[in-house]
Write a protein that holds these residues in place. Structure first.
Motif, short mmCIF file in Angstrom:
data_model
loop_
_atom_site.label_atom_id
_atom_site.label_comp_id
_atom_site.label_asym_id
_atom_site.label_seq_id
_atom_site.Cartn_x
_atom_site.Cartn_y
_atom_site.Cartn_z
N ASP A 176 0.83 -1.21 0.00
CA ASP A 176 0.00 0.00 0.00
C ASP A 176 0.86 1.25 0.00
O ASP A 176 2.06 1.22 0.32
CB ASP A 176 -0.91 0.01 1.22
CG ASP A 176 -1.97 -1.07 1.15
OD1 ASP A 176 -2.58 -1.22 0.07
OD2 ASP A 176 -2.17 -1.78 2.15
N HIS A 177 0.24 2.37 -0.34
CA HIS A 177 0.95 3.64 -0.27
C HIS A 177 0.24 4.54 0.72
O HIS A 177 -0.93 4.36 1.06
CB HIS A 177 1.07 4.30 -1.64
CG HIS A 177 -0.21 4.81 -2.21
ND1 HIS A 177 -1.13 3.98 -2.84
CD2 HIS A 177 -0.74 6.06 -2.27
CE1 HIS A 177 -2.17 4.70 -3.25
NE2 HIS A 177 -1.97 5.96 -2.91
N VAL A 187 -7.82 6.20 5.77
CA VAL A 187 -8.52 6.55 4.53
C VAL A 187 -9.28 5.37 3.95
O VAL A 187 -10.42 5.52 3.48
CB VAL A 187 -7.53 7.11 3.49
CG1 VAL A 187 -8.25 7.51 2.20
CG2 VAL A 187 -6.78 8.33 4.06
N THR A 188 -8.68 4.19 3.96
CA THR A 188 -9.31 3.05 3.28
C THR A 188 -9.49 1.82 4.15
O THR A 188 -9.90 0.77 3.65
CB THR A 188 -8.48 2.64 2.04
OG1 THR A 188 -7.18 2.20 2.48
CG2 THR A 188 -8.34 3.79 1.07
N ASN A 234 -12.96 -2.67 -1.15
CA ASN A 234 -12.08 -2.61 -2.32
C ASN A 234 -11.48 -1.21 -2.40
O ASN A 234 -12.01 -0.32 -3.07
CB ASN A 234 -12.86 -2.91 -3.60
CG ASN A 234 -13.45 -4.33 -3.59
OD1 ASN A 234 -12.70 -5.30 -3.53
ND2 ASN A 234 -14.77 -4.42 -3.63
N PRO A 235 -10.36 -0.99 -1.71
CA PRO A 235 -9.77 0.35 -1.64
C PRO A 235 -9.29 0.89 -2.98
O PRO A 235 -9.23 2.10 -3.19
CB PRO A 235 -8.59 0.17 -0.68
CG PRO A 235 -8.81 -1.12 0.00
CD PRO A 235 -9.62 -1.97 -0.93
N GLY A 236 -8.93 -0.01 -3.90
CA GLY A 236 -8.38 0.45 -5.17
C GLY A 236 -6.93 0.90 -5.00
O GLY A 236 -6.34 0.81 -3.93
N PRO A 283 -4.66 6.51 -0.74
CA PRO A 283 -3.68 6.02 0.23
C PRO A 283 -4.37 5.22 1.32
O PRO A 283 -5.57 5.40 1.58
CB PRO A 283 -3.07 7.31 0.79
CG PRO A 283 -4.17 8.31 0.66
CD PRO A 283 -4.89 7.97 -0.60
N ARG A 284 -3.63 4.37 1.95
CA ARG A 284 -4.21 3.60 3.05
C ARG A 284 -4.45 4.50 4.26
O ARG A 284 -5.49 4.44 4.91
CB ARG A 284 -3.27 2.45 3.42
CG ARG A 284 -3.80 1.56 4.52
CD ARG A 284 -2.89 0.35 4.70
NE ARG A 284 -3.36 -0.53 5.74
CZ ARG A 284 -2.78 -1.68 6.05
NH1 ARG A 284 -1.71 -2.08 5.39
NH2 ARG A 284 -3.26 -2.43 7.02
#
Length: 997
Positions: free
Chosen positions: A162-163, A262-263, A268-270, A274-275
């Motif tokens: 993740d970013h 954020v997610t 399904n964060p995509g 950002p995480r």
């Protein structure tokens, strides 16, 4: 029992919006908007984990960030495994996979529970006393096994895919906490037009309004008002609303760290989002509306699954529509727990009894509970919870002793009162004060521009909290320069009340018992452990904390600190304020490494800085080395050349004709102002007042202790302006050093400091033909020896762009350093290169630069010094003003130890065999045949092969070195002992004739 604990018509979630999830590979169904904790409770799951030390069964204690028990691992895929996630905070999404921790082979049957049987052996301080002998067993047995047993969750073993994002923000008013008080404060400030940021760790704003039922604000039900107000704020251009955002650290000058999830709640964060997002916020005024945390009751086996805080049970019922049991008992010492019993009873849940430690509780909630037919046992205590994987009954006894009564229950709700959340206030360096009337610590003396409101300030009623918050918001905006705005007025009414409470262990868990009455759930600290720590000699609460580990778990003692403090004070026979309070440190709740590291990983782990000529050097085959964050050309090999051949050629070419070197990485600072010379006099050992504009001087900077800190050439451009150069590695620290002294020690001086390291590209043109190369390209500068002697600086133009031209040399030959705006660095380099080709010049790198400077005896601070070298040690006393009365380090350098004989001094070293090159860092001894341990008298600081000298050369720090000139010393190496002669440090052109050659 799955799915039987959701009560139709209760809560605020939409039943049709279901979400599937799994826990320990068993599938369940929840509702969108659930937390993992509420969804598990809705399915009748209370057992969620095992405790750290004893592996006791543990259930959900709370409904928020204070949760110590319900820590799980969330697994999205093989790479996305997050341990120690609080189930009370993790929002449910379709497909969520969670697993319990710290158990084997299963949660219900954990072999580690044998530790509970052996618990008499594992009392507080066990580790400190047990693993001291035999000494050899520590590395071979104790440490490996302790490490294997340590921890709760399992850290992921794959890189995080993740970013994460990072944002900086400024505002006039920052509100931390989105309950009724926080929303009111934000609204009052926002109406004035100032910039406002409000954050809350929950997914929705409202705070305690999530569970309170008898509250109305501005004519609306409390929760509905909170949602409407949050939406109103979000619609305002001057307000930023941040849900799912935790304020984890309060630092100097109203700098607050926030982490936004954020997610974490998305199925399904995509790839775009950002995480997490790290917010670094600077505010003029911070309003702390962080609320209060409910405390548990300390009694025997109070850790059984199904035993939880009363406010948590209300949250699960009133917000999520979930009852925590079918036959519930309540144990309390204050009024707020009655509301939980009343709400559950009205929802059709059987309330077996309320056990109230107080002798004669009275008030509206007590009367309402009786009217509903709830049995109230006042003056009594729960002395034990029975059950194993879930509580099955509570044992009740008069608090002064007497016959016991066992009441069957499947959940126990407890409340010993509320502790104001002063964590962030304390992190701001504010001093808390103990309120003896309510037995709690409250914000006292403020250290920064902040104010606490509401429950975090000890304000118990809703009406008073909102009034206090509105006033704080209006004042914060006004103090920030806001114009008069329409005052916000809010009417509030509530039947809620938080009164009474107790601290410490309850009856049945006193000093004369050995029952497991837990104070800190996560670290398995009991009341008897606290008392044992005091008996063992711990008097400071900080020592008690470390001896027992109370408050040292991931929850940072949010529910346990006050109980532990009260028990320690009672055992010591002191009042609570005398014992003190443990220090609250950041982070408030755990913060992921990802959010802190953010973009700084992989190629971005450390910024890569490149000089303006980097593309040219790359195109011409340069081999680069990392110097700090800089990529620097190391050497420029031609076809068939290795490093040594290339460096030898470069060194010879510079001496024979000329060479170009990129010196842009040097630190550069502009010191400007009427008192610039006075400031330089104070920061450097050299005199500066009489240095004429247009001239340069080599400067030495010391620390207060008298040791060399940095060096560099300083040019005086005008009476009030100096261009200071520093070492490449010292650029930032020298700037900080100067700013520190200017702001704290010499604030009366009219001086301004500007870092200009990136503004100027620096091209060093060195060698006999350096003037011929530069002269055709200059405009308005006469560089003849008469007009511009060595150690001069002139301003003019080169190639049509502005330049600061220094005549100086780090090679010992005639030399110039051309400073031009960085944007023109490569263009000017290429022009100089074209001229240089007419005279056979070369480009040379850092390795040749090191050799050339060593040939002339020029030192490099940080290589030939090690932080313990004085100007005398380095042979630089000539750079210390003999008539100067004061400068930084002047007293330090006269300390007896720094002027004593026998100190290590920089000297030259020549090997007997000129072809042998010493290793840098090698030790120097006077007698290689002396018995072990061999006495070392120094070490090699710099060592090279010099093509110009036809031999190896070296510097060394040697004890009494200057008194050993001509003496033979020895450098022991693994396969030989190398003889060296002590010499002066100049190996080439000893008379210095080439500077004007």
């Amino acid at each position: 029992m799955a799915g039987t604990y959701r009560i139709a018509g209760k809560g605020r979630l939409t039943p049709a919006r279901t979400a599937r999830f799994s826990f320990d590979d068993q599938s369940f169904t929840g509702i969108e908007g659930d937390t993992l904790a509420s969804a598990l409770l809705a399915n009748g799951v209370h057992l969620v984990g095992r405790s750290f030390k004893y592996h006791r069964p543990r259930g959900i204690l709370s409904a928020g960030a204070e949760e110590p028990n319900a820590l799980v691992s969330i697994e999205r895929d093989a790479a996305r495994k997050t341990p120690n996630v609080r189930a009370t905070v993790q929002e449910l999404y379709d497909g969520l996979t969670a697993k319990s921790q710290n158990r084997w082979p299963s949660l219900s049957f954990d072999v580690g529970a044998l530790n509970d049987l052996a618990s008499p052996m594992f009392s507080a301080g066990f580790y400190y006393k047990t693993f001291m002998w035999p000494k050899a067993a520590w590395k071979s047995f104790y440490e490996p096994n302790i490490r294997a047993a340590a921890g709760l969750g399992v850290a992921p073993d794959q890189p995080d895919p993740d970013h994460y994002a990072s944002r900086f923000a400024h505002c006039e008013v920052l509100v931390l906490g989105g309950g009724a008080a926080g929303l009111a404060a934000a609204l009052a400030a926002a109406e004035s037009g100032v910039r406002v940021i409000i954050c809350d760790e929950q997914a929705e704003f409202g705070g305690a309004l999530r569970f309170e039922t008898g509250t109305k604000i501005d004519g609306q039900e409390g929760w509905a008002w909170a949602q409407a107000t949050a939406a109103r704020l979000a619609a305002m251009d001057n307000v930023r609303v941040l849900p799912r955002t935790t304020a984890f650290g309060y630092y100097a000058q109203n700098f607050v760290g926030l982490v936004e999830r954020v997610t974490e709640h998305l199925a399904n964060p995509g790839q775009d989002l950002p995480r997490e997002r790290l917010w670094q916020v600077r505010a003029k005024r911070v309003i702390l509306a962080t609320g209060a945390i409910e405390r548990h009751m300390v009694f025997a086996d109070n850790d059984r699954p199904g035993v939880m805080l009363a406010s948590a049970a209300r949250t699960y019922l009133n917000h999520y529509g979930v009852t925590v049991g079918k036959n519930v008992g309540v144990y309390t010492a204050n009024d707020s727990a009655y509301a939980a019993a009343i709400d559950l009873k009205k929802a059709g849940v059987e309330v077996a009894a309320i056990v109230d430690l107080r002798d004669n509780p009275t008030g509206p909630v007590v009367d309402e509970a009786r009217a509903l037919g709830i049995e109230i046992n006042h003056g009594r205590a729960v002395v034990k919870a029975r059950g194993k994987l879930r509580v099955s009954s509570m044992v009740v006894q008069p608090k002064n002793g007497g016959a016991e009564r066992t009441i069957p229950v499947d959940a126990i709700l407890m409340s010993s009162g509320w502790t104001p959340s002063v964590h962030l206030f304390s992190q701001s360096r504010g001093k808390v004060a103990f309120d003896d009337a309510t037995k709690r610590f409250l914000p006292g003396k403020y250290a920064q521009d902040c104010v606490s409101v509401g429950a975090s300030n000890g304000t118990d009623t809703l009406e008073a909290s909102i009034a206090e918050a509105l006033s704080a918001g209006e004042k914060a905006a006004k103090d920030a320069g806001a114009k008069a705005a329409k005052a916000v007025k809010l009417n509030a009414e509530t039947s809620e009340g938080w009164t009474g409470g107790m601290l410490g262990a309850g009856p049945g868990a006193g000093a004369d018992t050995t029952v497991k009455a837990f104070v800190d759930f996560q670290n398995d600290v009991t009341a008897k452990d606290i008392r044992l720590a005091v008996r063992e000699g711990m008097r400071s609460i900080e020592h008690v904390k470390r001896f027992t580990t109370n408050g040292m778990a991931t929850d940072q003692g949010k529910t346990s600190n006050m109980h532990g403090l009260a028990i320690a004070a009672e055992t010591l026979g002191k009042e609570i304020p005398e014992v003190g309070l443990t220090t609250f440190r950041a982070p408030y709740t755990p913060v992921t490494f990802g959010s802190i590291v953010n973009h700084a990983r992989g190629p971005l782990f450390d910024p890569t800085r490149k000089t303006p000529t980097h593309p040219w050097a790359e195109a011409h085959g340069a081999v680069f080395e990392d110097v700090g964050q800089w990529k620097r050309a190391w050497y420029f090999p031609k076809a068939g050349e290795d490093m040594h051949a290339a460096v030898n050629r470069e060194c010879a070419t510079v001496r024979d004709t000329a060479g170009l070197f990129d010196a842009s990485t040097l630190g550069k600072i502009e010191v400007v102002g009427p008192d610039a010379a006075k400031f330089m006099e104070l920061l450097y050992t050299n005199p500066w007042e009489k240095l004429e504009p247009g001239r340069c001087r080599y400067g030495i900077m010391l620390r207060e202790d008298g040791f060399i800190y940095d060096d560099g050439v300083v040019g005086r451009l005008a009476a009030d302006r100096f261009h200071v150069t520093t070492t490449t590695g010292g650029a930032a620290r020298v700037m900080n050093h100067m700013e520190d002294y200017l702001q704290t020690e010499f604030p009366e001086l009219k001086v301004w400091l500007t870092s200009i390291s990136e503004q100027w590209a620096v091209i060093a043109v060195q060698g006999p033909n350096s003037r011929k190369i530069i002269e055709p390209l200059l405009e308005g500068i006469d560089i003849s020896d008469a007009a511009m002697p060595h150690m001069s600086v002139r301003e003019g133009k080169i190639c049509g762009v502005p330049t600061r031209l220094f005549r100086m040399s780090f090679t010992g030959d005639r030399g110039f350093e051309v400073n031009v705006p960085a944007d023109y660095g490569q263009a000017v380099w290429e022009a100089l290169w074209a001229e240089g080709q007419k005279h056979g010049a070369c480009a040379y790198g850092t390795e040749a630069m090191h050799v050339l400077r060593a040939e002339k005896g020029y030192i490099i601070v940080g290589q030939d010094t090690d932080g313990t070298v004085t100007t005398n040690d380095a042979g630089l006393d000539w750079a210390v003003g003999k008539k100067k009365a004061d400068f930084v380090g002047i007293r330090g350098m006269t300390r007896p130890d720094l002027v004593a004989k026998g100190r290590k001094q920089l000297v030259g070293l020549k090997t007997r065999d000129p072809k042998v090159v010493l290793e840098e860092g090698a030790q120097v001894v006077a007698d290689p045949n002396q018995p072990v341990p061999v006495k070392m008298i120094g070490h090699v600081t710099s060592s090279y092969w010099s093509e110009n000298c036809g031999r190896s050369i070296a510097f060394g720090l040697v004890a009494g070195g200057r008194d050993l000139m001509g003496t033979t010393l020895y450098v022991p190496m693994p396969d030989s002992v190398i003889e060296v002669e002590v010499t002066n440090m100049v190996f080439f052109d000893e008379k210095g004739e080439r500077l004007n050659g």
